[in-house]
Write a protein that holds these residues in place. Structure first.
Motif, PDB file in Angstrom:
ATOM      1  N   ALA A   1       8.251   5.935   3.902  1.00 50.54           N
ATOM      2  CA  ALA A   1       6.875   7.232   3.635  1.00 50.54           C
ATOM      3  C   ALA A   1       7.786   8.772   3.226  1.00 50.54           C
ATOM      4  CB  ALA A   1       6.178   7.107   4.806  1.00 50.54           C
ATOM      5  N   THR A   2       8.776   8.906   3.885  1.00 50.72           N
ATOM      6  CA  THR A   2       8.815  10.291   3.098  1.00 50.72           C
ATOM      7  C   THR A   2       9.466  10.906   2.054  1.00 50.72           C
ATOM      8  OG1 THR A   2      10.048   9.984   5.763  1.00 50.72           O
ATOM      9  CG2 THR A   2      10.870  11.755   4.384  1.00 50.72           C
ATOM     10  N   TRP A   3       9.368   9.887   1.534  1.00 52.06           N
ATOM     11  CA  TRP A   3      10.458   9.559  -0.279  1.00 52.06           C
ATOM     12  C   TRP A   3       8.883  10.156  -1.207  1.00 52.06           C
ATOM     13  CZ3 TRP A   3      14.439  11.862  -0.225  1.00 52.06           C
ATOM     14  CH2 TRP A   3      15.818  11.501   0.914  1.00 52.06           C
ATOM     15  N   ALA A   4       8.002   9.226   0.110  1.00 51.97           N
ATOM     16  CA  ALA A   4       6.799   9.119  -1.238  1.00 51.97           C
ATOM     17  C   ALA A   4       5.436  10.072  -0.904  1.00 51.97           C
ATOM     18  CB  ALA A   4       6.248   7.796  -0.659  1.00 51.97           C
ATOM     19  N   GLY A   5       6.337  10.977   0.141  1.00 56.02           N
ATOM     20  CA  GLY A   5       5.438  12.423   0.380  1.00 56.02           C
ATOM     21  C   GLY A   5       6.172  13.512  -0.255  1.00 56.02           C
ATOM     22  N   MET A   6       7.998  13.093  -0.596  1.00 58.72           N
ATOM     23  CA  MET A   6       7.612  14.013  -1.368  1.00 58.72           C
ATOM     24  C   MET A   6       7.579  13.969  -2.422  1.00 58.72           C
ATOM     25  SD  MET A   6      11.720  15.069  -0.266  1.00 58.72           S
ATOM     26  CE  MET A   6      12.457  14.393   1.475  1.00 58.72           C
ATOM     27  N   GLY A   7       7.822  13.122  -3.393  1.00 64.10           N
ATOM     28  CA  GLY A   7       7.517  12.273  -4.626  1.00 64.10           C
ATOM     29  C   GLY A   7       6.505  12.334  -4.823  1.00 64.10           C
TER      30      GLY A   7
ATOM     31  N   SER B   1      -4.838   8.234  -9.594  1.00 65.61           N
ATOM     32  CA  SER B   1      -3.701   8.433  -9.089  1.00 65.61           C
ATOM     33  C   SER B   1      -2.644   7.428  -7.902  1.00 65.61           C
ATOM     34  CB  SER B   1      -2.288   9.558  -9.713  1.00 65.61           C
ATOM     35  OG  SER B   1      -3.718  10.498 -10.542  1.00 65.61           O
ATOM     36  N   PHE B   2      -3.539   7.278  -7.222  1.00 63.32           N
ATOM     37  CA  PHE B   2      -3.093   6.151  -6.690  1.00 63.32           C
ATOM     38  C   PHE B   2      -3.998   4.709  -6.594  1.00 63.32           C
ATOM     39  CE2 PHE B   2      -3.431  10.848  -5.807  1.00 63.32           C
ATOM     40  CZ  PHE B   2      -1.668  10.940  -5.812  1.00 63.32           C
ATOM     41  N   THR B   3      -3.903   3.646  -7.247  1.00 62.23           N
ATOM     42  CA  THR B   3      -4.572   3.017  -7.096  1.00 62.23           C
ATOM     43  C   THR B   3      -3.444   1.671  -6.392  1.00 62.23           C
ATOM     44  OG1 THR B   3      -4.274   2.860  -9.580  1.00 62.23           O
ATOM     45  CG2 THR B   3      -6.519   3.193  -9.329  1.00 62.23           C
ATOM     46  N   PHE B   4      -4.374   0.778  -6.812  1.00 65.65           N
ATOM     47  CA  PHE B   4      -3.113  -0.465  -6.604  1.00 65.65           C
ATOM     48  C   PHE B   4      -2.204  -1.005  -7.493  1.00 65.65           C
ATOM     49  CE2 PHE B   4      -2.659  -5.261  -6.592  1.00 65.65           C
ATOM     50  CZ  PHE B   4      -1.819  -5.021  -5.466  1.00 65.65           C
TER      51      PHE B   4
ATOM     52  N   ILE C   1       3.381  -1.178  -8.802  1.00 67.81           N
ATOM     53  CA  ILE C   1       4.648  -1.389  -9.878  1.00 67.81           C
ATOM     54  C   ILE C   1       5.395  -0.421  -9.495  1.00 67.81           C
ATOM     55  CG2 ILE C   1       5.037   1.028 -11.960  1.00 67.81           C
ATOM     56  CD1 ILE C   1       2.117   0.358 -12.612  1.00 67.81           C
ATOM     57  N   ILE C   2       5.299  -0.437  -8.270  1.00 66.84           N
ATOM     58  CA  ILE C   2       6.425   0.183  -7.518  1.00 66.84           C
ATOM     59  C   ILE C   2       7.179  -0.518  -7.128  1.00 66.84           C
ATOM     60  CG2 ILE C   2       7.407   2.443  -5.928  1.00 66.84           C
ATOM     61  CD1 ILE C   2       4.852   3.179  -6.208  1.00 66.84           C
ATOM     62  N   LEU C   3       6.323  -1.863  -6.712  1.00 70.66           N
ATOM     63  CA  LEU C   3       6.943  -2.875  -6.239  1.00 70.66           C
ATOM     64  C   LEU C   3       7.481  -3.517  -6.785  1.00 70.66           C
ATOM     65  CD1 LEU C   3       7.462  -4.809  -3.460  1.00 70.66           C
ATOM     66  CD2 LEU C   3       5.578  -5.757  -4.025  1.00 70.66           C
ATOM     67  N   SER C   4       7.130  -2.959  -8.606  1.00 75.10           N
ATOM     68  CA  SER C   4       7.648  -4.372  -8.989  1.00 75.10           C
ATOM     69  C   SER C   4       9.677  -3.495  -9.063  1.00 75.10           C
ATOM     70  CB  SER C   4       7.146  -3.750 -10.660  1.00 75.10           C
ATOM     71  OG  SER C   4       5.578  -4.302 -10.499  1.00 75.10           O
TER      72      SER C   4
ATOM     73  N   GLY D   1       0.761  -1.168  -0.314  1.00 78.10           N
ATOM     74  CA  GLY D   1       0.283  -0.158  -0.111  1.00 78.10           C
ATOM     75  C   GLY D   1       1.474   1.304   0.390  1.00 78.10           C
ATOM     76  N   TYR D   2       2.079   0.850  -0.703  1.00 87.82           N
ATOM     77  CA  TYR D   2       3.083   2.730  -0.854  1.00 87.82           C
ATOM     78  C   TYR D   2       2.465   3.227  -1.852  1.00 87.82           C
ATOM     79  CZ  TYR D   2       7.871   4.243  -0.797  1.00 87.82           C
ATOM     80  OH  TYR D   2       8.704   5.322  -0.801  1.00 87.82           O
ATOM     81  N   VAL D   3       1.703   3.316  -2.470  1.00 87.87           N
ATOM     82  CA  VAL D   3       0.998   4.109  -3.126  1.00 87.87           C
ATOM     83  C   VAL D   3       0.753   5.365  -1.980  1.00 87.87           C
ATOM     84  CG1 VAL D   3      -1.083   3.786  -3.564  1.00 87.87           C
ATOM     85  CG2 VAL D   3      -0.228   4.978  -5.247  1.00 87.87           C
ATOM     86  N   ALA D   4      -0.406   5.009  -0.615  1.00 84.46           N
ATOM     87  CA  ALA D   4      -0.912   5.513   0.286  1.00 84.46           C
ATOM     88  C   ALA D   4      -0.117   7.027   0.439  1.00 84.46           C
ATOM     89  CB  ALA D   4      -0.994   4.903   1.202  1.00 84.46           C
ATOM     90  N   PHE D   5       1.353   6.664   0.899  1.00 82.02           N
ATOM     91  CA  PHE D   5       2.038   8.212   1.906  1.00 82.02           C
ATOM     92  C   PHE D   5       2.017   8.593  -0.164  1.00 82.02           C
ATOM     93  CE2 PHE D   5       3.368   4.027   3.439  1.00 82.02           C
ATOM     94  CZ  PHE D   5       2.673   4.445   4.433  1.00 82.02           C
TER      95      PHE D   5
END
Lengths: 406, 300
Positions: free
Chosen positions: A303-309, A324-327, A332-335, A144-148
């Motif tokens: 999460a910090t880097w995801a926030g900046m991104g 833009s923030f789907t599973f 894709i980020i995990l891939s 669920g990284y996209v949440a950040f």
């Protein structure tokens, strides 16, 4: 050599695939009008295609097997080629110079469209490096990284909308808010292991997205937020193309900063604690590492880097909505992390460039690009399960005289 | 009270569909410890095959019960074939690879199958013919439960019983349980592990296909994307009940179905999924291995 038995095998495979794809590829029904369309040419396509591909597949499998046998017979563990090149100074320096020249000249040589794509790819590099802390180093599977990422993007959009805060103010604020969200998620999942952790993080990501989608008073729902200002440069007015190039260089700077920090983190006390935690939780606790603190820092820093991104994403596209923030985005980020090679910084960068630029340049294939993208993911994993650039394990060699020590 | 009963039975129906899909997840996980992300796509392919076969048979002019049966059989056969092929192509070479690699392979497979159906068929919603007949004896209860829901509940119950019998008493069922417990040891005592894994994929895909045809003819619409949502929900259900455990998957599915049904009925349909995931988080905080999962102390 192609033998008769191989041809027979491939023939069987092609018949199997013709059977398999028959209803979906050949028949198309219109359930309203009750008309059936038969597309026999697709059947021939599948038959010939799978016949030829099965030869290629077998050949590649054979090579993979041979490679593994050879690796087993070799005594010393070989470091991957790229790792070796990077290790040697005389390759390393010229390569670095060449890459920096290319990076600096890139926006002036190519169109703004290309620069835009590259900026997107760089955002994913940062996201990949951030997730790499959580998954690659600490071994916590986060789906669920996209949440950040969403937290970062929405904090810029909303803070700007309500309070008129600028990009540079929100960049750290977004990062901190995302880190807090990371800790918030981290607390309840501390006890969970492996796949349970994966599904809870996935659920967390979905909850955030659904709230953004349905809580209209707060987030403006599915229609999203438009007219988010681009980052300013000491109040100078910029044309659109100048702004795009500006964001590109901003991203280059942030990427270098990320690489620097992640690299330092890897060899720090906390970085080694993460790796230890990944390898064996119990042994790690026995050595006096605080499990709670270590896991929470991994979540927070990732999460910090995801926030900046996210903040940069909002500033770059000037429009965000929950779509833009789907599973799929998390996947894709995990891939990127796994495909590039877990735990390796160069690997993650390569993974991000391949996975983001490939679909962009596959646009010529139009609607087929996601099909190829999925197939490429499967094929890369089947033939290179350790990722494009596997991380060389840190090894310590005993250099002294064995006998005198004993 | 009627409203409560309606929601309760609606949740039960929903839960049984989740259960049919969740079984495949949990069985595959129990044996090779892989979250098969492409499992939802198998369910979607089952629904599509059912639709296509039903369409062809309608043109040929069969009656609806025969169509329903034949379409279901075709869907089961094709979904099982897809599950079998998927395992051979994408998962078997990754059996000794790091677990995350297999997971990424599964995500890639899921993308591939979605786009394959999208390109070969259509991206629009296709209307699915309503094949389940309306029973007259159900009329007095029509305000609580429809005929289609009764058919779904009965079919699910039958599938569950058959599956339990298969796993408890048949030879392949015993081999499956042995492989799930300890793959190496099962190999040593002569279990053909490759065959067992293939069988697991075939059975799991077959039950998912039944779920696909039933829900498609109940809701009346399908598109290439239905597998993804259903897959995530079913996976949630499997984890909720304790992944790897078959009764757990069924129980988890019902709990999930009720949660969604009551949340939709009493609160708001916008937040149906939020409730489902919040419940998952809550249960896992207090029972980290799921409702029926065994909490085993980790040995050093």
């Amino acid at each position: 050599m192609i033998t008769l038995s191989e041809i027979k095998k491939s023939l069987l495979i092609s018949i199997w695939f013709i059977f398999l794809t028959f209803p979906i590829m050949v028949i198309r029904v219109d359930t309203v009008e009750n008309v059936i369309e038969w597309r026999w040419n697709n059947m021939i396509l599948v038959g010939v295609g799978s016949f030829l591909l099965s030869f290629l597949w077998r050949h590649l499998m054979g090579r993979k097997e041979a490679g593994r046998k050879q690796a087993e017979s070799d005594e010393a563990e070989k470091t991957p080629l790229v790792q070796r090149i990077l290790g040697e100074r005389r390759f390393y320096l010229p390569a670095l110079i060449a890459v920096s020249i290319f990076v600096i000249l890139f926006p002036f040589l190519f169109s703004t469209y290309q620069v835009n794509i590259m900026t997107t790819a760089l955002i994913y590099v940062i996201l990949g490096l951030g997730l790499n802390i959580v998954v690659g180093l600490a071994g916590l599977l986060d789906l669920g990284y996209v949440a950040f990422y969403a937290v970062g993007a929405y904090s810029y959009a909303l803070l700007n909308f309500h309070y008129g805060l600028g990009f540079w103010t929100v960049l750290p604020v977004g990062a901190i808010l995302a880190a807090l969200a990371g800790i918030l998620l981290g607390f309840p999942v501390l006890r969970l292991r492996g796949d349970y952790l994966a599904i809870v993080t996935l659920g967390f990501g979905e909850i955030i997205r659904l709230i953004l989608e349905n809580y209209n008073e707060f987030s403006f729902g599915p229609s999203g937020i438009a007219n988010i200002p681009r980052p300013g440069f000491f109040g100078v007015d910029m044309s659109l193309s100048a702004a795009i190039i500006y964001i590109y260089f901003l991203m280059i700077g942030l990427t270098l900063f990320t690489v620097f920090v992640v690299n330092r983190l890897q060899n720090s006390r906390i970085g080694r604690a993460w790796v230890a935690l990944r390898e064996d939780e119990i042994a790690c606790q026995a050595m006096g590492i605080d499990k709670t603190k270590t896991k929470l820092t991994a979540f927070a820093l990732g999460a910090t880097w995801a926030g900046m991104g996210g903040v940069i994403f909002a500033a770059k596209t000037t429009f965000i909505n929950p779509a833009s923030f789907t599973f799929l985005e998390s996947a894709i980020i995990l891939s990127i992390v796994v495909l590039g090679g877990m735990g390796s910084i160069v690997g993650v960068i390569m993974g991000a460039l391949v996975l983001i630029l490939l679909p962009e340049y596959l646009r010529e294939f139009g609607e087929y690009r996601m099909l190829f993208f999925g197939a490429a993911m499967v094929i890369i994993m089947v033939f290179r399960p350790q990722g494009l650039i596997g991380k060389a394990r840190r090894t310590y060699k005993f250099e002294g005289d064995l006998k005198s020590e004993a | 009270m009627d409203y409560f009963l309606e929601l309760f039975l609606g949740g039960l129906t929903r839960g049984s569909i989740y259960a049919l899909i969740a079984l495949g997840y949990t069985m595959v996980y129990g044996i090779i410890e892989l979250i098969n992300f492409a499992h939802g796509e198998i369910y979607m392919i089952g629904a599509f095959t059912g639709l296509i076969v039903a369409g062809v048979l309608t043109v040929m002019g069969l009656n609806s019960v025969a169509i329903l049966l034949l379409a279901s059989v075709a869907a089961v056969i094709y979904s099982s074939a897809y599950g079998f092929t998927m395992e051979k192509v994408a998962y078997k070479p990754l059996r000794h690879a790091p677990r995350l690699s297999a997971l990424i392979g599964a995500i890639g497979m899921s993308l591939f199958l979605q786009n394959y159906v999208l390109l070969a068929q259509t991206s629009d919603f296709l209307p699915f013919p309503s094949l389940i007949p309306e029973f007259e004896f159900m009329d007095p209860y029509a305000h609580i439960i429809g005929s289609a829901e009764v058919v779904i509940l009965i079919t699910t119950a039958v599938v569950m019983v058959l599956l339990t019998l298969l796993i408890k008493f048949s030879k392949i069922g015993k081999a499956m349980r042995a492989t799930a417990q300890d793959r190496k040891m099962a190999m040593l005592v002569g279990v053909n592990v490759d065959q067992v894994i293939s069988m697991t994929f075939i059975i799991g895909s077959g039950t998912a296909a039944i779920g696909g045809v039933l829900i498609a003819s109940h809701i009346g619409m399908i598109n290439f994307y239905i597998g993804f949502i259903a897959g995530i929900k079913a996976f949630t259900a499997a984890v909720l009940g304790g992944i790897g455990s078959i009764p757990g998957a069924v129980l988890g599915s019902f709990v999930l179905g009720w949660t969604e049904s009551f949340a939709t009925g009493y609160v708001s349909s916008d937040y149906e999924d939020v409730f489902a995931f919040a419940l998952l988080v809550l249960i896992l905080i207090f029972r980290p291995a799921g409702i029926l999962g065994k909490v085993s102390a980790q040995k050093v």
